[in-house]
Design an enzyme around this catalytic site. Structure first.
Site, PDB file in Angstrom:
ATOM      1  N   LYS A 116       0.831  -1.205   0.000  1.00 44.75           N
ATOM      2  CA  LYS A 116       0.000   0.000   0.000  1.00 44.75           C
ATOM      3  C   LYS A 116       0.867   1.257   0.000  1.00 44.75           C
ATOM      4  CE  LYS A 116      -4.290  -1.614   2.174  1.00 44.75           C
ATOM      5  NZ  LYS A 116      -4.036  -3.047   2.239  1.00 44.75           N
ATOM      6  N   GLU A 200      -2.305   7.258   7.432  1.00 44.21           N
ATOM      7  CA  GLU A 200      -3.091   8.133   6.567  1.00 44.21           C
ATOM      8  C   GLU A 200      -3.990   9.014   7.419  1.00 44.21           C
ATOM      9  OE1 GLU A 200      -5.432   5.815   3.918  1.00 44.21           O
ATOM     10  OE2 GLU A 200      -3.790   5.397   2.525  1.00 44.21           O
ATOM     11  N   ARG A 292      -7.486  -8.066  -9.172  1.00 44.34           N
ATOM     12  CA  ARG A 292      -8.256  -9.292  -9.381  1.00 44.34           C
ATOM     13  C   ARG A 292      -9.697  -8.921  -9.646  1.00 44.34           C
ATOM     14  NH1 ARG A 292     -11.030  -9.242  -4.588  1.00 44.34           N
ATOM     15  NH2 ARG A 292      -9.932  -8.463  -2.752  1.00 44.34           N
TER      16      ARG A 292
END
Length: 669
Positions: A116, A200, A292
């Site tokens: 990430k 974050e 995916r």
């Protein structure tokens, strides 16, 4: 196009891929663990091969075993589904090295999104909006604390290599940071093998909106519009829909363009999803790319009329994307919910066991069921406890919601507990109906989605009583046709010498016992409970439908009744909006609670693996103090002291696999 593919997955996604392949004339090879020998994907595939034990690490995560089956079966390509090895870059490389086609993105693209932190830096460089935060290499607690204080609170700690809602914590104050960091790193280490985190800034009351993207090997990349997934509990999606009721045409265009930009930044090929967090002011920020197909892809399929699995196969076979951006259809509104074997009233504890009854609505133009189980199958302890995905489609959002509520009313699951009633309340809640739910709403207001006071179910209780009384009338009718129709022992009409007969009817609603007093016969009754009374007239049952007049108002109920042993009956009553589950029991026999837990013992609520032990013999503990953490069915469960006392014995260690109801900690008496 391929002539044979192997599906390296299980459950409803494997069945979903099999359906598309059968339509295209492609043969399918399934793989299965010992726990899945009788599973539906095994039965539906053209051939199926065993690959190991029931735990994922012993079967579905064994890339070598899957590749061996592909080689021996003559498969040309491998479809990874979602979960397990679907986002494993090493496996994608191994598939290509074996001379097979991996039906998904290239390993290089996966690796760019596998972290990430790295993904966020890459997207920022490409001009995709990202949330302010810290993604650096220095992971020392002191440095992370300083970075968190600089970013400001509220703040999110996220596992850098995570997914599925694991390894995420919200911190609202500097003093809470260290404890949350430790917990997040431990969960990330157990789930993903790495404990690196990123920080974050937390967006208050955000919406979660994702864009379906597709790329091909010819340099084309497009998006197939959005799905809103803001109805979440603990970061797990509960309801998904398309189009989003929040987006304006301008914001939809901007987010679609940003998603394509993100896909191009990593040379993306095949199906993927770019996920954004969206503030109340319309500002949107990149979260991640899921490399995916996703669980909620049927929502996009219903509003576009496209088969995304077929697109995956064609792109993997080297074909160009079937449509250009300006040719993507968008029609009506679609909503998806997931039926799980779980108990919402027990903290959504996952369940397992045999599906004694599984009644789902029939698939048609407006309702779609994607499931990997049928009635009689078993929901095992080893995998995600999803029973089915229920997806509806209609001309607009109000009609799609109405169709969803009607479809949920037709669902009846007996065996492990399910979340059907929770989903019914969700589909009627004003925050959902008005399209204003945010990702934290369910966690903040979960009580609004739980069963209310029993008085709300008063009419449903009366209907259940009427059902039993009508059933007695059926017995009387059978007696009248018997060789001795006048026998007083065969006539069940409640008659008593000297007065109007009455009888008491007892029901269990979970742990609560209800006793109703009933008088009358032949569809005409008076029913009393706790000082309240109802007059019932014209009660008639036709199949699963009970129609009657309660206090002068006509009502219609659907019922499912199962006769059990010793005079008990399992009864489910539904009035089109609410559902009530009852156990009819003999009036003068008290049922023992099935939820008992001794006050001096801590029991395993379900089978699982111990991941943390926080107590030792001789420790003095307080009531509610966390003593142990176990992991079961993709979630961590905190086990706490039932009372204050001294720990006499700890019977499990970290890493142990424990059975349901095993005594894990004993307190001194």
């Amino acid at each position: 196009m391929f002539s044979k593919i192997l599906i390296a997955n299980r459950g409803e996604i494997a069945c979903r891929v099999i359906r598309t392949c059968r339509r295209l004339g492609i043969r399918t090879v399934a793989v299965y663990s010992e726990a899945d020998a009788d599973a539906q994907h095994v039965r539906q595939a053209d051939e199926a091969w065993p690959i190991g034990g029931p735990r994922p690490a012993d079967s579905y995560l064994r890339g070598d075993a899957i590749l061996d089956v592909a080689r021996r079966s003559g498969a040309q390509a491998i479809h990874p589904g979602y979960g397990f090895l679907s986002e494993n870059a090493d496996f994608a490389d191994a598939v290509e090295a074996a001379g097979l086609v991996f039906i998904g993105p290239k390993a290089a693209s996966m690796r760019k999104m596998g972290s990430k932190a790295g993904a966020k830096e890459l997207m920022h460089a490409a001009g995709v909006p990202v949330v302010p935060g810290y993604t650096g290499e220095d992971q020392s607690p002191d440095h992370l604390q300083r970075e968190a204080d600089a970013i400001g609170y509220p703040l999110m700690i996220k596992a850098a290599h995570g997914g599925g809602g694991k390894g995420m914590r919200i911190v609202r104050d500097s003093g809470e940071f260290a404890a949350n960091l430790e917990s997040c790193q431990r969960e990330a280490r157990n789930a993903f093998g790495r404990d690196r985190v990123l920080l974050e800034r937390y967006v208050e009351k955000p919406r979660h909106i994702e864009i379906q993207v597709f790329g091909d090997s010819h340099g084309h990349a497009i998006h197939l519009n959005e799905r809103e997934c803001s109805a979440q509990r603990r970061y797990q999606k509960v309801l998904e829909e398309s189009p989003s009721p929040f987006l304006t045409p301008q914001l939809r265009q901007a987010m679609g363009d940003a998603a394509v930009l993100a896909a191009r930044a990593i040379d993306y090929v095949n199906a993927g999803t770019v996920e954004f967090i969206v503030g109340q002011d319309g500002g949107f920020y990149f979260m991640e790319i899921n490399t995916r197909l996703q669980v909620e892809h049927p929502v996009t399929e219903l509003v576009t009329g496209l088969d995304l699995v077929e697109w995956q196969l064609r792109v993997a076979a080297g074909e160009a994307l079937p449509l250009a951006q300006d040719a993507i259809p968008q029609r009506g509104h679609a909503i998806e919910v997931r039926l799980y074997a779980e108990d919402p009233e027990a903290g959504f504890l996952p369940g397992s066991g045999r599906l004694e009854r599984l009644r789902l609505p029939s698939s048609d133009a407006g309702v779609r069921i994607d499931s990997g189980v049928i009635e009689g199958d078993t929901v095992t302890i080893f995998y995600d406890p999803m029973i089915a995905k229920l997806i509806v489609h209609d001309a607009d959002r109000p009609r799609a919601l109405a169709r969803l509520r009607a479809a949920l009313a037709q669902c009846d699951i007996v065996g492990p507990k399910s979340n059907v009633e929770f989903l019914e309340r969700l589909a009627r809640h004003p925050a959902v109906v008005e399209g204003r739910i945010d990702t934290g709403y369910l966690d903040r207001h979960l009580d609004e989605f739980m069963p209310g006071d029993v008085d709300e179910a008063d009419l449903l209780l009366a209907a259940a009583a009427a059902q039993l009384l009508v059933q007695e009338g059926d017995t009387r009718d059978a007696a009248s046709a018997s060789p001795d129709p006048t026998s007083p022992w065969a006539i069940a009409d409640g008659w008593r010498l000297g007065h109007g007969g009455h009888r008491d009817l007892a029901f269990l609603q979970g742990e609560r016992r209800h006793v109703l007093r009933a008088q009358g016969s032949g569809g005409e009754y008076r029913i009393e409970r706790d000082g309240q009374s109802h007059t019932i007239e014209g009660a008639r049952r036709d199949g699963d439908v009970l129609s009657l007049r309660i206090d002068g108002h006509g009502r219609r109920f659907t019922l499912a009744v199962d006769r059990l042993d010793e005079g008990r009956q399992r009864i489910v009553v539904h009035d089109g909006e609410r559902r009530l589950r009852l156990l009819g029991v003999p009036r003068y026999r008290h049922e023992q609670s099935s939820a008992g837990s001794a006050g001096d013992r801590v029991l395993a609520p379900m089978p699982g693996r111990v991941v943390l032990v926080k107590a030792a013999a001789g420790d003095v503990v307080e009531a509610g103090q966390e003593l142990m953490v176990i992991e079961a069915m993709k979630m961590e469960l905190s086990l706490k002291a039932p009372r204050a006392g001294t720990v006499a014995e700890v019977r499990a260690a970290s890493g142990d696999f424990v059975e349901a109801d095993a005594v894990l900690v004993a307190l001194a008496s």
